[in-house]
Scaffold this motif. Structure first.
Motif, PDB file in Angstrom:
ATOM      1  N   HIS A 360     -25.007  -0.410  23.480  1.00  0.00           N
ATOM      2  CA  HIS A 360     -24.464   0.953  23.524  1.00  0.00           C
ATOM      3  C   HIS A 360     -24.205   1.444  24.951  1.00  0.00           C
ATOM      4  O   HIS A 360     -23.971   2.626  25.177  1.00  0.00           O
ATOM      5  N   ARG A 361     -24.228   0.556  25.919  1.00  0.00           N
ATOM      6  CA  ARG A 361     -23.790   0.819  27.295  1.00  0.00           C
ATOM      7  C   ARG A 361     -24.407   2.083  27.893  1.00  0.00           C
ATOM      8  O   ARG A 361     -23.695   2.940  28.463  1.00  0.00           O
ATOM      9  N   PRO A 362     -25.729   2.266  27.795  1.00  0.00           N
ATOM     10  CA  PRO A 362     -26.313   3.538  28.215  1.00  0.00           C
ATOM     11  C   PRO A 362     -26.502   3.642  29.728  1.00  0.00           C
ATOM     12  O   PRO A 362     -26.551   2.645  30.443  1.00  0.00           O
ATOM     13  N   ASN A 363     -26.630   4.881  30.196  1.00  0.00           N
ATOM     14  CA  ASN A 363     -27.101   5.139  31.555  1.00  0.00           C
ATOM     15  C   ASN A 363     -28.620   5.281  31.574  1.00  0.00           C
ATOM     16  O   ASN A 363     -29.221   5.298  32.648  1.00  0.00           O
ATOM     17  N   THR A 364     -29.212   5.436  30.396  1.00  0.00           N
ATOM     18  CA  THR A 364     -30.657   5.605  30.293  1.00  0.00           C
ATOM     19  C   THR A 364     -31.137   5.072  28.951  1.00  0.00           C
ATOM     20  O   THR A 364     -30.373   5.056  27.972  1.00  0.00           O
ATOM     21  N   ASP A 365     -32.405   4.673  28.899  1.00  0.00           N
ATOM     22  CA  ASP A 365     -33.017   4.262  27.631  1.00  0.00           C
ATOM     23  C   ASP A 365     -34.151   5.212  27.246  1.00  0.00           C
ATOM     24  O   ASP A 365     -35.001   4.881  26.418  1.00  0.00           O
ATOM     25  N   VAL A 398     -14.219  -5.834  25.643  1.00  0.00           N
ATOM     26  CA  VAL A 398     -15.347  -5.217  26.344  1.00  0.00           C
ATOM     27  C   VAL A 398     -15.469  -3.771  25.867  1.00  0.00           C
ATOM     28  O   VAL A 398     -14.520  -2.993  25.984  1.00  0.00           O
ATOM     29  N   LYS A 399     -16.626  -3.414  25.321  1.00  0.00           N
ATOM     30  CA  LYS A 399     -16.846  -2.067  24.809  1.00  0.00           C
ATOM     31  C   LYS A 399     -17.289  -1.155  25.945  1.00  0.00           C
ATOM     32  O   LYS A 399     -18.279  -1.428  26.615  1.00  0.00           O
ATOM     33  N   VAL A 400     -16.538  -0.058  26.151  1.00  0.00           N
ATOM     34  CA  VAL A 400     -16.885   0.910  27.192  1.00  0.00           C
ATOM     35  C   VAL A 400     -17.041   2.282  26.542  1.00  0.00           C
ATOM     36  O   VAL A 400     -16.459   2.559  25.488  1.00  0.00           O
ATOM     37  N   THR A 401     -17.823   3.151  27.163  1.00  0.00           N
ATOM     38  CA  THR A 401     -17.999   4.490  26.607  1.00  0.00           C
ATOM     39  C   THR A 401     -16.739   5.317  26.818  1.00  0.00           C
ATOM     40  O   THR A 401     -15.990   5.117  27.776  1.00  0.00           O
TER      41      THR A 401
END
Length: 420
Positions: A360-365, A398-401
């Protein structure tokens, strides 16, 4: 830290006009300056997590050789662009560069083919560079896009940077869907200019060079240079005669540092959950759908404005900087010009890069399925924290937000076709 300085835009009310406008335009956060500059081998001031463009100056071969050679750190890596290799430059400059290590990326190597066959400039380098392919030149490295880079989000950032050169496809598809035929070149370029805005020159280059095998050489050069600086913790210098390289570095740095600050601020909020309380609990916003180009997958969001000083306090006191310089050469033999763009990254960005490889290409977990985005610049000295679920766009596998795609291409809602 006084809570009344953080202004929630939920609690049963529509987001303020400022917040809604911010979301509709997806303005990336402004980087506040660290009070203490760092020094590159070229003795330039570079502040923490900022990029600085120096004035265009005239240079002399002896002075340039000095700063590239003896005045640069011994582990400096010089990433060379095609035009820098194939355009004549004083031998003293090359002698200085080769005292360190030269790095050649795969698509740049592909572009050097004609020069290797018949060099018209810098002829003394041809055999040295050609032999380096067989490993016979210790101070020339042929960078491999290997598992290390792939495992640190190389594909993700390459896809974002390359997306501008692919915009013509979106324009052509939209035209075909509306008109039932392919656009003429004039029709495509006119609509591409409207769609791409400030990125039109790069988007047009993507259309004109669409058949070239090394179409994304610039993007590969910039992404691999920045990630190498982060992963190896060394100073990197890109040597080029192409203004697009400096522009691509600016975009890459802005995107990466924005993601990094989002990660650090999310970590900060996670450590202070008790203080922030229900400000961190996503709630459905009533009224007009606020998703817009920030492209969230639901109306549940949390968010507030906060000061740049608060962002600064979320950054760790202990860090290891790595500077990426882009030296842009211009002019001619009678008037040599040089401008240097310096961007300061940090080795802790490796943590972010590992996160960006997740599905899910996060900036945070720290917040489950909700991602953290920082935006700003519409409110003086303030930033906006947004916690929301992302939607995604597929860029050639490539999956991007959606938020990143908006910032990469300058898209608006009406020109985006996401699946929710």
């Amino acid at each position: 830290m006084a809570r009344d300085r953080r202004k929630p835009y939920r609690r049963g009310l529509k987001p303020s006009k400022t917040i809604r406008a911010l979301m509709e335009n997806a303005i990336p956060a402004v980087r506040p300056r660290d009070s203490q500059p760092h020094w590159t081998g070229r003795r330039a001031r570079v502040y923490r997590l900022t990029a600085t463009l120096g004035e265009s100056l005239e240079w002399r071969p002896d002075y340039l050789a000095d700063i590239l050679g003896s005045r640069s750190p011994e582990n400096t890596l010089y990433f060379v662009d095609t035009g820098f290799v194939t355009t004549q430059i004083d031998e003293r400059v090359w002698d200085a560069i080769l005292r360190r290590k030269v790095v050649i990326t795969p698509q740049i190597w592909g572009e050097l083919g004609p020069w290797l066959e018949s060099p018209k400039a810098n002829k003394q380098l041809r055999d040295l560079i050609r032999d380096s392919r067989a490993g016979r030149t210790a101070n020339i490295e042929h960078l491999s896009i290997d598992k290390t880079l792939i495992d640190h989000a190389y594909d993700y950032y390459l896809a974002l940077l390359s997306s501008r050169k692919k915009l013509w496809r979106e324009v052509a598809d939209d035209f075909g869907a509306a008109k039932g035929r392919e656009p003429t070149e004039e029709e495509l370029l006119r609509r591409l200019q409207t769609r791409a805005g400030d990125y039109f020159d790069i988007a047009k280059k993507g259309w004109e060079d669409r058949e070239k095998p090394n179409l994304f050489a610039d993007e590969e050069l910039v992404v691999s240079a920045v990630l190498t600086a982060v992963l190896r913790g060394v100073e990197v210098v890109i040597l080029t005669r192409d203004n697009d390289i400096q522009r691509q570095l600016t975009e890459m740095f802005g995107t990466l540092s924005g993601h990094y600050d989002s990660m650090l601020y999310a970590d900060y909020l996670d450590r202070h959950r008790a203080e922030y309380g229900d400000l961190l609990i996503p709630t459905e916003l009533p009224g007009e759908d606020p998703r817009g180009p920030l492209v969230t997958s639901s109306k549940e969001m949390a968010g507030f404005t906060f000061s740049q000083s608060e962002l600064m306090s979320s950054r760790p006191d202990s860090f290891l900087p790595a500077v990426v310089n882009c030296m842009l050469f211009g002019g001619n033999d009678s008037q040599r010009r040089l401008s240097i763009l310096s961007a300061c990254v940090e080795t802790r960005m490796r943590e972010l890069l590992k996160l960006k490889t997740l599905a899910h290409r996060p900036n945070t977990d720290k917040f489950g399925d909700f991602n953290c985005h920082l935006a700003g610049a519409m409110i003086p000295e303030s930033l906006t924290f947004i916690l929301a679920k992302d939607v995604f766009r597929d860029l050639d596998g490539v999956k991007v937000t959606g938020a990143d795609y908006v910032n990469a291409t300058g898209a608006r809602v009406k020109s985006m076709h996401f699946s929710y």
